[in-house]
Design a protein around this motif. Sequence first.
Motif, short mmCIF file in Angstrom:
data_model
loop_
_atom_site.label_atom_id
_atom_site.label_comp_id
_atom_site.label_asym_id
_atom_site.label_seq_id
_atom_site.Cartn_x
_atom_site.Cartn_y
_atom_site.Cartn_z
N PRO A 31 92.00 -28.12 74.86
CA PRO A 31 93.18 -28.10 73.97
C PRO A 31 93.11 -27.37 72.62
CG PRO A 31 92.21 -30.24 74.11
CD PRO A 31 91.29 -29.27 74.79
N SER A 32 93.99 -27.81 71.63
CA SER A 32 94.20 -27.08 70.38
C SER A 32 93.64 -27.77 69.16
CB SER A 32 95.69 -26.88 70.20
OG SER A 32 96.09 -27.10 68.89
N ARG A 166 102.36 -26.23 84.87
CA ARG A 166 103.67 -26.70 84.41
C ARG A 166 103.89 -28.17 84.77
NH1 ARG A 166 105.07 -21.28 86.14
NH2 ARG A 166 105.42 -19.98 84.29
N ALA A 167 103.46 -28.52 85.97
CA ALA A 167 103.59 -29.92 86.39
C ALA A 167 102.73 -30.83 85.51
CB ALA A 167 103.19 -30.07 87.86
N ARG A 168 101.52 -30.37 85.21
CA ARG A 168 100.61 -31.17 84.38
C ARG A 168 101.17 -31.33 82.96
NH1 ARG A 168 97.45 -35.34 83.76
NH2 ARG A 168 96.03 -35.09 82.00
N MET A 169 101.78 -30.29 82.42
CA MET A 169 102.34 -30.38 81.07
C MET A 169 103.45 -31.42 80.98
SD MET A 169 102.23 -26.31 80.11
CE MET A 169 103.15 -26.41 78.60
N PRO A 214 98.18 -27.47 74.53
CA PRO A 214 98.01 -26.11 74.01
C PRO A 214 97.01 -25.29 74.82
CG PRO A 214 97.98 -27.70 72.22
CD PRO A 214 97.93 -28.49 73.48
N ALA A 215 95.99 -25.95 75.36
CA ALA A 215 95.03 -25.22 76.18
C ALA A 215 95.68 -24.69 77.45
CB ALA A 215 93.85 -26.12 76.52
N LEU A 216 96.53 -25.52 78.04
CA LEU A 216 97.25 -25.08 79.24
C LEU A 216 98.21 -23.93 78.89
CD1 LEU A 216 98.03 -28.55 80.86
CD2 LEU A 216 96.28 -26.90 81.55
N GLU A 217 98.85 -24.05 77.74
CA GLU A 217 99.72 -22.96 77.30
C GLU A 217 98.91 -21.68 77.05
OE1 GLU A 217 101.41 -24.79 73.88
OE2 GLU A 217 103.08 -25.72 74.98
#
Length: 319
Positions: A31-32, A166-169, A214-217
């Motif tokens: 993450p961020s 996207r599903a995880r977010m 944020p890490a996924l983004e």
Amino acid sequence: MQTKWFAKAMSVLPLAFFCGIGLADDAVVPPSPKTSTSSIGTITAEELERAMSELEQSVDVAVDVKLQAAENYRAATKNLQSAADSDARLKTLVTEAETVSVRMEQLKKQRDELKDKKPVLNEQLPLMELEQLLPATELQLLGFKKARQDAEADLQSRATRRKDIRARMAVIQEKIADTKTQINALQTAELTPQSQSLMARLLTRRLTLEREKPALEGELAKYDAEEAADLVRLQIDVATCNAAYTEKLIALQQLKINAARESAAQESVRMARREAVSADPALRSYAQQNQELAETAKSVAEKLALTDAGLTEATAVHE
């Protein structure tokens, strides 16, 4: 045990809730760095370690309570580590997205150099050194082929990975809201070893969830940047060129090895024939045996060269 991140008085929640029975911390993707953790405050690894030490030394806490509280603190420590890992991963993703153009230029340069590169061998290398060099080169070839396979697999899996992200977010948002509800409820509960340890677990769990997004983004942003530049296909091209060049180098090494083996075998036959002619009559039978063995070795070397050529061709067809 008055820990500063849990200074508010707490009043009524069931013991099962305090103990965190059935609470599963998420496995976290990185993450961020700049995300607030809670209105209550942040928790450090040092504070958790100190709280666990105080818990172990306490004589007024029941054993089963100690065990459950210790488990919550251990989970909280893992959550903090996960959050730290997330920070590092996000930085890596950002760097990779920002350096796409630089990496593209490096890969293009490598590809252009490999296209016309001809394999060269030191003609003075003895047979033994050539035979030692071949396995190392074959190992390099396996590495280049694996790099190509990995890049191809990455290219094929990205569409699925985007959907999963996207599903995880969406799930993360729900879990953050659920964790906030539990934290708010716990603030009104009685101050106990269980409630303190559970608060630590919940706060750090929320931290990992907030930083995962944020890490996924960042991962999506990296994909966007790389795909816009067609970087992965270029990686495949470079790995293919590396593999092709290394295959040519292996073929040249094998050719030199076979030639050196045949030359050594022919020289052995010539020496054995000379010895057979000039040998003392008492030793002539041994000299003749040496000559026969040398000729057998020469025949084996020739067959080995043919077998190597057949193996190379069969491998190429198989691949």
